[in-house]
Design a protein around this motif. Sequence first.
Motif, mmCIF file in Angstrom:
data_model
loop_
_atom_site.group_PDB
_atom_site.id
_atom_site.type_symbol
_atom_site.label_atom_id
_atom_site.label_comp_id
_atom_site.label_asym_id
_atom_site.label_seq_id
_atom_site.Cartn_x
_atom_site.Cartn_y
_atom_site.Cartn_z
ATOM 1 N N GLY A 101 0.812 -1.236 -0.002
ATOM 2 C CA GLY A 101 0.019 -0.033 0.011
ATOM 3 C C GLY A 101 0.850 1.204 -0.089
ATOM 4 N N ARG A 102 1.912 1.297 0.055
ATOM 5 C CA ARG A 102 2.970 2.299 0.121
ATOM 6 C C ARG A 102 2.825 2.813 -1.194
ATOM 7 N N VAL A 103 3.080 4.387 -1.363
ATOM 8 C CA VAL A 103 3.202 4.939 -2.820
ATOM 9 C C VAL A 103 4.485 4.791 -3.058
ATOM 10 N N THR A 104 4.619 4.286 -4.496
ATOM 11 C CA THR A 104 6.035 3.990 -5.051
ATOM 12 C C THR A 104 6.320 4.801 -6.071
ATOM 13 N N GLY A 105 5.364 5.581 -6.802
ATOM 14 C CA GLY A 105 5.615 6.463 -7.937
ATOM 15 C C GLY A 105 4.167 6.945 -8.275
ATOM 16 N N ILE A 106 4.359 7.434 -9.702
ATOM 17 C CA ILE A 106 3.352 7.797 -10.411
ATOM 18 C C ILE A 106 3.521 7.610 -11.966
ATOM 19 N N LEU A 107 2.294 7.324 -12.573
ATOM 20 C CA LEU A 107 2.348 7.131 -14.107
ATOM 21 C C LEU A 107 1.465 8.082 -14.769
ATOM 22 N N SER A 108 2.231 8.790 -15.547
ATOM 23 C CA SER A 108 1.534 9.746 -16.142
ATOM 24 C C SER A 108 1.124 9.401 -17.910
ATOM 25 N N GLU A 109 0.325 10.209 -18.425
ATOM 26 C CA GLU A 109 0.217 9.920 -19.791
ATOM 27 C C GLU A 109 1.617 10.071 -20.674
ATOM 28 N N GLU A 119 1.117 12.916 3.618
ATOM 29 C CA GLU A 119 1.518 13.087 4.845
ATOM 30 C C GLU A 119 1.756 11.948 5.758
ATOM 31 N N ASP A 120 2.739 11.896 6.496
ATOM 32 C CA ASP A 120 3.018 10.689 7.386
ATOM 33 C C ASP A 120 2.974 9.392 6.563
ATOM 34 N N GLY A 121 3.424 9.292 5.493
ATOM 35 C CA GLY A 121 3.578 8.244 4.612
ATOM 36 C C GLY A 121 2.324 7.770 3.738
ATOM 37 N N ARG A 122 1.196 8.576 4.267
ATOM 38 C CA ARG A 122 -0.187 8.355 3.750
ATOM 39 C C ARG A 122 -0.585 9.260 2.809
ATOM 40 N N LEU A 123 -1.198 8.649 1.505
ATOM 41 C CA LEU A 123 -1.652 9.494 0.499
ATOM 42 C C LEU A 123 -2.971 10.370 0.588
ATOM 43 N N VAL A 124 -2.938 11.317 0.861
ATOM 44 C CA VAL A 124 -4.189 12.172 0.931
ATOM 45 C C VAL A 124 -4.852 12.909 -0.009
ATOM 46 N N GLY A 125 -4.154 13.114 -1.230
ATOM 47 C CA GLY A 125 -4.801 13.649 -2.514
ATOM 48 C C GLY A 125 -3.951 13.793 -3.331
ATOM 49 N N ILE A 126 -4.084 14.702 -4.305
ATOM 50 C CA ILE A 126 -3.286 14.774 -5.532
ATOM 51 C C ILE A 126 -3.767 16.181 -5.954
ATOM 52 N N VAL A 127 -2.821 17.018 -6.738
ATOM 53 C CA VAL A 127 -2.967 18.176 -7.218
ATOM 54 C C VAL A 127 -2.300 18.207 -8.667
ATOM 55 N N SER A 128 -3.033 18.710 -9.351
ATOM 56 C CA SER A 128 -2.535 19.212 -10.886
ATOM 57 C C SER A 128 -2.279 20.470 -11.144
ATOM 58 N N ILE A 129 -1.322 20.586 -12.398
ATOM 59 C CA ILE A 129 -1.028 22.042 -12.657
ATOM 60 C C ILE A 129 -2.256 22.617 -12.882
#
Length: 142
Positions: free
Chosen positions: A45-53, A108-118
Motif C-alpha cells: 500500500g505504500r506510494v512508490t511512484g506515479i504513472l502519467s500519460e 502526509e505521514d507516509g499516507r496518500l491524502v490527495g493529488i493536485v494537478s497544474i
Amino acid sequence: MHVETILQTKGVAVHTLPETGTLADAVALLNAHNIGAVVIRSADGRVTGILSERDIVRQLGRTPSTTLGMVIGACMSRDLVSCERTTPIEDVMERMTNRRVRHMPVIEDGRLVGIVSIGDVVKQKIEQVEQEAEALREYISG
C-alpha cells in the motif's frame, strides 16, 4: 494559500493502481476517469511512484508493439515529487516547474491524502488574483 485550499475545493479522491498492473490497466483507468496520471502503490500500500500519460507515450515510442502488456513498475516515474496539505501553492508551482511535472501527490505521514494537478494550481491562482482585483476595485470606489 496552501494545498489544503485546493483539496477542499476538488476533493481528496485519488486513483491508484498496483505496480504489478499493466499499462493497459492504466490506460483504461486514465480514460475512464479523464485524468492524466495515476498514483502507483506497492503490494503493502505504500506510494512508490506515479504513472502519467507522458510516461506511457514515451514507452510507446520505445516499444510500440509490447507497451500495453508491460508491467506498470517498469515504466512509472519512481522519483516522486510530492507535497503536504500545508505546502504553500507557490512552492507547489515552483516544484512542478523545476521538475517538469504536472501532477503532485499529497502525502502526509507516509499516507496518500490527495493529488493536485497544474490545472488545479492555475485555477486557484486565477481565483486568488480575481479576488484581489475585486477587493482593490471596491477599495478604490468605496
